[in-house]
Design a protein around this motif. Structure first.
Motif, PDB file in Angstrom:
ATOM      1  N   ALA A  45     -22.059  17.119  -4.662  1.00  0.00           N
ATOM      2  CA  ALA A  45     -22.140  17.841  -3.724  1.00  0.00           C
ATOM      3  C   ALA A  45     -20.813  16.833  -2.418  1.00  0.00           C
ATOM      4  O   ALA A  45     -20.151  17.285  -1.703  1.00  0.00           O
ATOM      5  CB  ALA A  45     -23.197  18.342  -2.275  1.00  0.00           C
ATOM      6  N   ILE A  46     -20.599  15.429  -2.791  1.00  0.00           N
ATOM      7  CA  ILE A  46     -20.078  14.638  -2.618  1.00  0.00           C
ATOM      8  C   ILE A  46     -18.807  14.415  -2.687  1.00  0.00           C
ATOM      9  O   ILE A  46     -19.054  14.120  -3.892  1.00  0.00           O
ATOM     10  CB  ILE A  46     -20.844  13.724  -1.641  1.00  0.00           C
ATOM     11  N   SER A  47     -17.775  14.491  -2.313  1.00  0.00           N
ATOM     12  CA  SER A  47     -17.031  13.837  -3.118  1.00  0.00           C
ATOM     13  C   SER A  47     -15.361  12.373  -1.968  1.00  0.00           C
ATOM     14  O   SER A  47     -16.258  12.825  -1.353  1.00  0.00           O
ATOM     15  CB  SER A  47     -15.762  15.199  -3.691  1.00  0.00           C
ATOM     16  N   HIS A  56     -15.494  10.524   3.317  1.00  0.00           N
ATOM     17  CA  HIS A  56     -15.795  11.149   2.389  1.00  0.00           C
ATOM     18  C   HIS A  56     -16.109  12.937   2.727  1.00  0.00           C
ATOM     19  O   HIS A  56     -16.307  12.917   3.791  1.00  0.00           O
ATOM     20  CB  HIS A  56     -17.569  11.043   1.171  1.00  0.00           C
ATOM     21  N   VAL A  57     -16.622  13.142   1.783  1.00  0.00           N
ATOM     22  CA  VAL A  57     -17.153  14.796   1.593  1.00  0.00           C
ATOM     23  C   VAL A  57     -17.990  15.418   1.057  1.00  0.00           C
ATOM     24  O   VAL A  57     -18.109  15.580   0.406  1.00  0.00           O
ATOM     25  CB  VAL A  57     -15.237  16.214   2.041  1.00  0.00           C
ATOM     26  N   ILE A 104     -24.833   8.918  -5.510  1.00  0.00           N
ATOM     27  CA  ILE A 104     -26.205   9.624  -5.671  1.00  0.00           C
ATOM     28  C   ILE A 104     -26.924  10.863  -4.970  1.00  0.00           C
ATOM     29  O   ILE A 104     -28.065  11.236  -5.937  1.00  0.00           O
ATOM     30  CB  ILE A 104     -26.886   9.248  -4.160  1.00  0.00           C
ATOM     31  N   CYS A 105     -25.362  11.514  -4.842  1.00  0.00           N
ATOM     32  CA  CYS A 105     -25.748  12.903  -4.496  1.00  0.00           C
ATOM     33  C   CYS A 105     -26.684  12.977  -6.232  1.00  0.00           C
ATOM     34  O   CYS A 105     -25.355  13.375  -6.998  1.00  0.00           O
ATOM     35  CB  CYS A 105     -24.881  13.728  -3.857  1.00  0.00           C
ATOM     36  N   PRO A 106     -27.265  14.317  -5.723  1.00  0.00           N
ATOM     37  CA  PRO A 106     -27.888  14.919  -6.710  1.00  0.00           C
ATOM     38  C   PRO A 106     -27.132  16.324  -7.301  1.00  0.00           C
ATOM     39  O   PRO A 106     -27.139  16.783  -8.760  1.00  0.00           O
ATOM     40  CB  PRO A 106     -29.526  15.350  -6.663  1.00  0.00           C
ATOM     41  N   ALA A 125     -22.680  23.157  -1.898  1.00  0.00           N
ATOM     42  CA  ALA A 125     -23.585  22.775  -3.023  1.00  0.00           C
ATOM     43  C   ALA A 125     -24.122  21.840  -2.758  1.00  0.00           C
ATOM     44  O   ALA A 125     -25.296  21.076  -2.688  1.00  0.00           O
ATOM     45  CB  ALA A 125     -22.407  21.257  -3.861  1.00  0.00           C
ATOM     46  N   CYS A 126     -24.899  21.488  -0.606  1.00  0.00           N
ATOM     47  CA  CYS A 126     -25.685  20.339  -0.780  1.00  0.00           C
ATOM     48  C   CYS A 126     -26.571  20.903  -1.116  1.00  0.00           C
ATOM     49  O   CYS A 126     -26.767  22.387  -0.215  1.00  0.00           O
ATOM     50  CB  CYS A 126     -25.737  19.369   0.395  1.00  0.00           C
TER      51      CYS A 126
END
Lengths: 180, 440, 341, 367, 202, 196
Positions: free
Chosen positions: C307-309, C316-317, C302-304, C322-323
């Motif tokens: 930034a989440i990987s 997850h981190v 969902i992260c536009p 990027a967030c």
């Protein structure tokens, strides 16, 4: 239909109870009021012509007048009567005492609801005093060329009192003349 | 002669002395013209040229789009250099065609119809339409439309408006003095197009020589007449003029044709004459450049689309620090933010005011003195309309005559409290239109 | 004793008897007449109308489009008007009305007015001419396209301020207008008052707005704007928007609020600072609580800004740089494993 | 901003008249009346007038300061109100009277409504009505004789007096101790006439003689020049006409209201003015027009912009109403003079008149 | 003078000299409440005239043929108010059913009238009033007409007040003065203006 | 709400005259002197208390359709009692209050409280409300009357308070003075409210 009768009956009960209570209260207060009125009248009469007995008579239009006789001697001292006329906003009633020659001895306003500050000043002493020792013919307001000093801004009330007294004296003359 | 007039109105100083005596001068050919596609009431014309096109003087560059619309013609020869928004003579900006001149003034071919008086009414009207003539008094109603009343509204009278009641302006006066014959011919042509019995030329009393001249010229013409009118503003308003000249009252919201009258400006009559006789499109007009702030107040014959700045320069430039520029007359004209705008078909004048004359006093609260009521030529209650608008009671405003107002400015002129009555009423009209739209 | 009571009661009866009969009679007659008349002349009146009038705030603002609150109440009952239309009353009024009407109050998004222009103050406007006339925007814009150079921007005569009956618009010492979202009831009065159409109603949970309405091209737009913060239509925001909520048309960017995720990214990239972000700098960044994360990858998807990987079934981190703090992941995480710090 | 051209809505030219010009012009027009008043009654008239005017200005300034709105006393409206109020007081009044009146007139007559142009009734007249209701004696007693004349304006009062003093002291007192309108009011009262003399016919005869005397040329002359008892500003019809002519010339007042007001009074006083036994006389209308506050009222009070109808027809209705009421009060009312009350009453009616006389717009057909 | 003359005096008194609102202080709540707009003032005025006339008639009959013969004048308050309340409610229902248009313009004011002291006031005053000769009490016709004229007087000042207040909508008045305060001060000013009618000798 | 709270609210916060604006007629008519004001206030208070009590007691047995007639009957009964009692025991006051004693019936305060409060609350609360409102009413009357009497007659409750040289401003005790005094008092209330 039953509903309507119920409504009406409830209203009837309320009205009946209310009027019943009122009637009862009235039966208590009415004599008090009458009594007080009568007493006041007597008191006023004696104030106008002291030390006198009073005897009621009737004028042509049915209003009452009283003949004052001296308590001491029994001589006729004069008469009292009530003069009434519509003033500016109410009926102004004055009780008047006159001597045998129809000269005003003293007057007192017993009922009025004139404008406060103007016509209502007719109960003040300076105003009433000036009526004393006047004949009916002298009862003309200054604004009409007479000598009765009118109250500030209340010529009508003044005029009403003066003329009502003059008129009533005339009636009294007739009544007495008739009696004699 | 008995002067005629209408009820109400004001007496501003006519200020015609600046330019009244200066004869019509030909303005130099402008290097550039911008011709607006909406110089008239009705839908804007649609351009028929593209950027880069070569045009000749008098060539059609935008054509009428719809019944109430107008043809526009190139007023100089040259190249179309832009079709974009340019400052309009009414102060706003709108779409215009810019032509950069080649300095040669190459004309399209004109004609000279000898028997022009005997053309059919339809032919006359089509020539008027082709020439792109609109009312030249300011409002700019397309003339051919005005001359085509419906069948059930026969016209018996044509009135030529030579009143020029706006202070300062003298263009119509000069035209009458210098082209009386052409104007009279124009009047006759207009009468023919609508089949009218009589023609009247209305002239205000402050132009006695124009009255005398016209009377001389009309001697022996049984159906033509000059009517002298009292010096009073707004004598030249259509309905007021009709009432003064014929005692007919145009119904509210109605057009003059309802009482069998057509009113045309003298300038229009001149243009009609030229259009019918020579097939000459309307590409130039007389404009008064006047006011206290111009060095040489003049009456210029200038090409439509000439920038005001060029005209001012030709008249010697400003003579003092300018506070206000007015396109049109001082009573109903538009104040301009700059001289960048170019003149249009309805531009009867350009006024330059000094700083002092330009300043308005602050608006005070209304005294209810009713001067506005006394002067309103439409018999309205301007102060009531204005305060109703101010306090957002549109119903009351309409009741007091919001929609009948023609914004002649008489009320604002006399108001001792300097209330901007016309502007309030204008705002009210806008709000009313918005409210009507919202209702739908 | 008895006798006295009897006597007195007898006399009492004689005193109160007649009045009771007469006034009671009057009462009976009136009661009957009224009762019968109420049947004969009965007119059906919906009591709900009155109840709704009582439930409405009574501001008579007209936001509902009806003639005052009473008109709206009537319309709800008799014309089936939308019960959520009362802006000032908000959800509270809607809920009350719903109860009266026996309906459920629909989910009503609270809206708030936003001014799409950053100019308008006395020091923040470039003037075309010296205006003399009525101090009203509506009047001023009709004269030579308005006194300010920018024909799209705020004229500055406070028509909106004067139109607001809720005191929600204030003017700062620069002469600029501000809308207090807490006081704003989205009645729309200012929206119609603004002749330049600079004010729009926008969902209250949105905080990023394009503060310009100028359709002028690049160099011109800057020349016209009093605050020199116009939208020049460069399209940078549109390209950067993670959800494609911004479109540029006629040299002007516009946000589609149905798509916008309120991340504020566009505000950071705008070269002319024409995009305002109320939450700028206050946005918290997402952080994954490792204990709770089950590694479902929903958040990563969902992260536009990607930034989440993290691999499936792995913790997850979040890449803090990027967030953008759009909080999309927080809402979607099934385990409530994402927190904002 | 400064170097930009000024742009405004049309019209771009403006008439020179402004509110202060209007107000101060009215003040100028009122000066002749003051000059006459000072001539007849001395400096006290001037002092009273100035007290009224200045206290009005001070009150207005004070209230505007309190309300934190711009102080606008320089427009002259408050000064004018105070002036007009003082003009409605007689020269024998106590000095504080015009002050009290002005404070009331400005505070309650004008400022509570928001100031200039908002007041529903003429503040000066309201002030006068307030004074009359509050201190009736002070307002109606203590008239001062003009320097060369008599209170009633009967010039040959001595001739009559000699005659009257012996025959009817009452009539003598009336003739020497009251204003002309008061004399006429008394003479209209049958009970007064009856009391003038013991002989009824003689009484009527004396009344008639006084009445004819007061309405004949000599007395009219006194009325015209102001050689009579009266209030400060209303005394000289001549001075007021002078001022009115100035205002008409300056186009500050409009002809409709004065014309119809005076006209109505003219007609009504001719028809209903005579007392019992006296015939119709062309002098009578002039008596009514020149006496009392009619001139002041018709030209300076009833023409007050704010409180009179906007519409032209409305102004005619208003003026006729004023005239009618003035005559009704003078002929059958409780006061000898009715100008101020009639204008005050019509002020109250003004919005209604306006409402029902909205003119038909040019070219509109009445529904 | 004759009866017509007497009626004229009565009308003048009720409308100008002893106006219900300005001089007798009766009917102030609707006077201040419903005088903001001319239209509603007119509706209210008409309703008041109608009810006052009717109420005068009914209460007079009850007074004369019920209370006096049975010596129960002390019950007049309760009897009158009952009559008026019933009357108003009845009229309201009739109008609502039979003339909806009239109800819309006039009927909405009717409930306000029950507690309008002008109506009860006129009923009580009718029983106390004396005709111009100074002696005779009002007869039925007098009472009805007095009710009517008093209503007209009320309506008259209501309309005048509404006219002024409509005009005041268009001025910048001090905020604290708006509404009730200015209504009361206006009433005071009107009362002062009506003093001109004092002391009429008709 | 506590008894005391109900009692006190009528005096300032919900003052029937200055805040709720009810019962204007007697407020203006009888306040030409302080005595009259007190008399009227107490009379109305008595009626208010009694009617509030009775109505709160009968609220459950009154059918909706004839609610108002019944309330009025109850109120009228108490008014008549007051009327008669005053005529008997304080004739002077009865005289000067005149017409306005029977008119207590239609005083909006009484019916207003009956409708708005007593018909919805229990007896004790209604009693408190009646006392509070009545006192508030009386207090307001006294304030208005005091201003009018001092200005218009130079006296307070009949006792001279102004210096001898003071010429009483008669208009204050006449009708216009009544209107204007109350108007200004209300404007004052508004101003205080605004400041808050």
């Amino acid at each position: 239909m039953k509903y309507y009768i119920k409504l009406s009956l409830i209203l009837l009960i309320f009205c009946a109870v209310a009027s019943g209570i009122l009637a009862y209260v009235n039966s208590l207060t009415e004599p008090v009021i009458k009594d007080r009125k009568a007493k006041e009248e007597v008191a006023t009469r004696s104030e106008l012509i002291p030390d006198a007995d009073f005897m009621e008579g009737k004028m042509a239009d049915g209003t009452a007048y009283f003949v004052a006789t001296s308590k001491a001697t029994g001589d006729t001292l004069g008469y009292t009567f009530i003069a009434a006329k519509t003033g500016y906003s109410s009926k102004v009633q004055t009780m008047v005492g006159v001597d045998k020659n129809m000269t005003v001895l003293k007057i007192k306003v017993i009922d009025q609801a004139e404008t406060p500050g103007l016509g209502a000043n007719c109960t003040q002493d300076w105003f009433l005093k000036q009526f004393e020792n006047r004949q009916a013919t002298d009862l003309v307001v200054d604004k009409d060329g007479g000598t009765v000093k009118s109250m500030a801004g209340a010529t009508i009330t003044t005029r009403c009192i003066a003329t009502s007294i003059a008129e009533q004296i005339a009636m009294l003359k007739v009544a007495i003349g008739g009696a004699e | 002669m008995r002067l005629r007039t209408f009820p109400g109105g004001v007496h501003p100083h006519d200020e015609k002395h600046y330019s009244a005596s200066s004869p019509i001068t030909l303005a130099p050919l402008p290097a550039k013209v911008t011709i607006h596609v909406s110089q008239h009431i009705g839908s804007p014309s649609s351009p028929v040229v593209a950027v880069g096109d070569e045009v000749k003087t008098g060539q059609l560059i935008a054509e009428a789009s719809g019944f109430v619309s107008l043809n526009q013609h190139a007023s100089i020869s040259g190249k179309v250099t832009a079709i974009d928004r340019f400052p309009h003579p009414c102060g706003t900006s709108s779409l215009a065609i810019q032509i950069t001149g080649d300095g040669e003034d190459k004309w399209v071919e004109l004609a000279d119809e000898a028997d022009y008086m005997n053309l059919s009414a339809n032919e006359m009207k089509s020539r008027i339409a082709a020439a792109g003539i609109c009312g030249m008094g300011g409002a700019g109603f397309p003339t051919n439309v005005k001359l085509s009343p419906p069948e059930d509204k026969p016209i018996d009278t044509v009135i030529l408006n030579g009143v020029e009641c706006e202070p300062f302006l003298t263009s119509d006066y000069r035209l009458m003095m210098e082209h009386a014959d052409e104007i009279i011919s124009g009047l006759k042509l207009i009468m023919k197009t609508v089949n009218a019995r009589q023609g009247i030329i209305g002239i205000e009393a402050n132009k006695p020589d124009a009255i005398a001249l016209m009377e001389k010229k009309l001697k022996g013409e049984a159906n033509l007449e000059v009517v002298g009118l009292k010096l009073r503003y707004p004598q030249g308003a259509e309905k007021q003029l009709i009432y003064a000249a014929t005692r007919r009252k145009v119904p509210a919201g109605g057009l003059p044709m309802a009482v069998g009258v057509v009113v045309q400006n003298v300038g229009t009559a001149f243009a009609v004459y030229e259009a019918i006789r020579y097939r000459k499109p309307l590409i130039d007009r007389i404009i008064s450049i006047t006011g206290e702030g111009i060095k040489k107040p003049s009456n210029l014959k200038a090409r439509i689309g000439t920038a005001f700045s060029e005209l001012v320069e030709f008249c010697g430039g400003a003579s003092m620090e300018i506070g206000k520029l007015i396109s049109g007359g001082p009573m109903m004209g538009f104040a301009l933010p700059s001289l960048d705008a170019s003149m249009g078909k309805g531009s009867s004048g350009l006024l330059l005011f000094g700083k002092k004359a330009a300043r308005l006093l602050d608006e005070k609260s209304c005294l209810r003195c009713a001067r506005c009521v006394d002067v309103c030529p439409m018999n309205l209650l301007p102060s009531l309309i204005a305060s109703a608008v101010k306090y957002k009671d549109l119903d009351k405003a309409v009741e007091a005559g919001l929609n009948d107002c023609m914004k002649c400015g008489s009320c604002s002129y006399v108001c001792p409290a300097q209330i901007r009555l016309v502007q309030w009423i204008d705002t009210g009209k806008i709000r009313y239109a918005e409210a009507q739209r919202a209702k739908k | 004793m008895m006798i006295v009571v009897l006597q007195s009661s007898a006399s009492l009866m004689s005193v109160i008897g007649a009045p009771i009969v007469i006034i009671g009679g009057l009462g009976l007659i009136f009661g009957l007449i009224l009762a019968i008349a109420s049947k004969v002349f009965e007119v059906k009146l919906d009591p709900r109308v009155e109840q709704i009038i009582a439930a409405l705030p009574g501001a008579n603002c007209g936001a509902c489009g009806k003639a005052g609150c009473a008109g709206y109440a009537d319309a709800i009952v008799h014309e089936g008007a939308d019960i959520c239309a009362c802006a000032p009353g908000g959800p509270a009024a809607a809920a009350l009305i719903a109860k009266i009407m026996g309906k459920e109050a629909g989910a009503m998004d609270r809206k708030v007015a936003v001014i799409h222009c950053s100019s308008g103050g006395h020091n923040n406007t470039k003037w075309k001419y010296a205006y003399q006339g009525i101090e009203s925007c509506k009047s001023a814009v009709n004269i030579a396209d308005g006194p300010n150079l920018c024909t799209w921007g705020c004229v500055g005569f406070n028509d909106c301020y004067n139109a607001c009956v809720f005191d929600a618009i204030s003017i700062d010492d620069q002469g600029l207008r501000h809308i207090d979202p807490d006081k704003c009831t989205a009645c729309g009065a200012c929206v119609t008052a603004c002749p330049r159409k600079l004010i729009m109603l926008i969902p209250q949970n949105q905080h990023v707005h394009i503060l310009c309405s100028s359709k002028a091209k690049n160099p011109l737009a800057k020349q016209l704007c009093g605050t020199e913060k116009p939208c020049i239509g460069c399209g940078l925001c549109s390209r950067k928007c993670p959800v494609q909520a911004i479109t540029v048309e006629n040299n002007l960017a516009r946000i589609d609020y149905s798509k916008c995720i309120d991340c504020g990214l566009c505000a950071t990239v705008c070269p002319t600072k024409a995009i305002g972000d109320i939450k700028a700098g206050k946005r918290k960044k997402a952080e994954i609580v490792a204990e709770k994360c089950i590694g479902c990858t929903i958040c990563a998807k969902i992260c536009p800004t990607k930034a989440i990987s993290g691999e499936l079934k792995q913790t997850h981190v979040v890449d803090k740089d990027a967030c953008i703090g759009c909080e999309q992941c927080v809402a979607k995480c099934p385990k409530k494993a994402i927190e904002l710090v | 901003m400064k170097d930009k051209y000024i742009v405004s809505s049309a019209p771009h030219v403006h008439d020179k008249t402004t509110i202060p010009m209007v107000m101060w012009n009215v003040v100028i027009a009122l000066i002749p009346a003051l000059v006459f008043a000072v001539y007849y009654w001395g400096l006290r008239a001037l002092v009273l007038t100035l007290l009224g005017a200045i206290s009005a200005v001070v009150t207005e300034a004070a209230i505007q300061k309190l309300r934190k709105v711009p102080v606008s006393v320089s427009d002259g409206s408050a000064f004018l109100t105070g002036l007009l109020l003082a003009y409605n007081i007689h020269a024998g009044a106590p000095l504080w009277l015009p002050i009290a009146g002005s404070v009331f007139a400005i505070a309650i007559g004008k400022q509570v409504f928001g100031g200039l142009g908002t007041n529903p009734v003429n503040p000066a007249l309201l002030g006068r009505a307030f004074l009359l209701a509050s201190w009736p004696t002070l307002m109606t007693a203590g008239w001062v004789k003009p320097r060369t004349g008599t209170l009633s304006g009967i010039s040959n009062v001595d001739d009559i007096a000699l005659n009257l003093q012996s025959v009817s002291p009452k009539a003598y007192e009336l003739v020497t101790g009251a204003t002309p309108l008061k004399v006429v009011q008394s003479l209209r009262d049958s009970s007064f006439v009856a009391s003038i003399n013991s002989s009824a016919t003689e009484g009527v005869d004396i009344a008639n003689r006084i009445f004819t005397n007061i309405t004949e040329m000599n007395s009219l002359k006194n009325l015209f020049w102001g050689n009579i008892g009266g209030c400060i500003g209303e005394v000289s019809a001549f001075a007021l006409l002078l001022g009115a002519a100035y205002l008409l010339y300056k186009n500050i007042i409009e002809w409709r209201i004065p014309l119809f007001y005076v006209g109505t009074v003219f007609v009504l006083s001719f028809l209903f003015g005579p007392i019992k036994g006296s015939g119709y006389s062309m002098m009578l209308p002039f008596f009514h027009i020149f006496s009392g506050g009619l001139m002041l009222g018709a030209f300076f009070m009833a023409t007050d912009y704010t409180t009179t109808p906007l519409t032209k027809n409305g102004r005619i209705v208003f003026a006729i109403g004023c005239g009618l009421l003035t005559m009704v009060i003078r002929l059958v009312g409780g006061y000898p003079e009715g100008v101020s009350y009639s204008i005050l009453f019509m002020n109250v009616m003004t919005p209604l008149i306006d409402k029902f006389t909205v003119p038909k717009a040019f070219g509109r057909i009445k529904k | 003078m004759g009866y017509i003359g007497e009626l004229f005096v009565m009308a003048m008194t009720a409308i100008f000299i002893q106006n219900f609102v300005l001089s007798r202080f009766l009917g102030l709540c609707p006077y201040l409440g419903v005088s903001k707009k001319l239209d509603s003032a007119f509706g209210m005025g008409m309703a008041v005239i109608f009810v006052m006339t009717l109420a005068s008639a009914f209460t007079f009959l009850i007074y004369k043929y019920l209370l006096i013969p049975y010596n129960m004048i002390y019950l007049q308050t309760i009897a009158f108010i009952l009559t008026i309340a019933a009357l108003v409610q009845f009229v309201e229902m009739v109008i609502q059913k039979n003339a909806p248009a009239l109800y819309k313009s006039l009927g909405v004011y009717l409930p306000l009238i029950t507690t309008n002291c002008a109506v009860l006031g006129v009923a009580i005053l009718n029983t106390k009033a004396i005709r111009t000769d100074g002696i005779t009490a009002y007869n039925f016709l007098d009472a009805v007409l007095n009710g009517f004229f008093s209503g007209v007087g009320f309506t008259f000042v209501l309309l005048a007040m509404a006219g002024i207040r409509e005009r005041l909508e268009f001025v910048d008045m001090p905020k604290s003065m708006r509404g009730m305060p200015i209504g009361l001060i206006l009433a005071g000013i009107m009362a002062l203006a009506f003093y001109g009618f004092m002391g009429f000798k008709i | 709400m506590s008894f005391v709270k109900e009692l006190s609210k009528g005096i300032i916060k919900e003052n029937p005259i200055f805040v709720i604006v009810l019962g204007m007629c007697p407020t203006l008519a009888v306040t030409s002197s302080v005595q009259n004001g007190i008399g009227m206030g107490l009379a109305a208070t008595f009626v208010l208390i009694c009617s509030n009590i009775i109505i709160s007691l009968i609220k459950n047995i009154t059918p909706e359709k004839i609610r108002i007639p019944i309330y009025i009957t109850v109120i009228a009964a108490f008014v008549s009692i007051v009327d008669m009692a005053m005529a008997a025991y304080v004739p002077g006051l009865h005289k000067s209050l005149g017409l306005f004693i029977p008119l207590i019936v239609v005083n909006c305060i009484i019916l207003g409280r009956a409708e708005a409060f007593a018909s919805k609350n229990n007896m004790l609360a209604s009693l408190a409300d009646g006392i509070g409102m009545g006192l508030g009413f009386t207090l307001s009357l006294v304030v208005v009357a005091a201003i009018r009497e001092i200005l218009g007659a130079g006296t307070f409750a009949g006792i001279a308070v102004m210096p001898k040289t003071y010429e009483p401003m008669l208009v204050a005790i006449l009708a216009p003075g009544a209107f204007i005094t109350l108007g200004f008092l209300m404007a004052l209330m508004n101003m205080m409210k605004e400041k808050k």
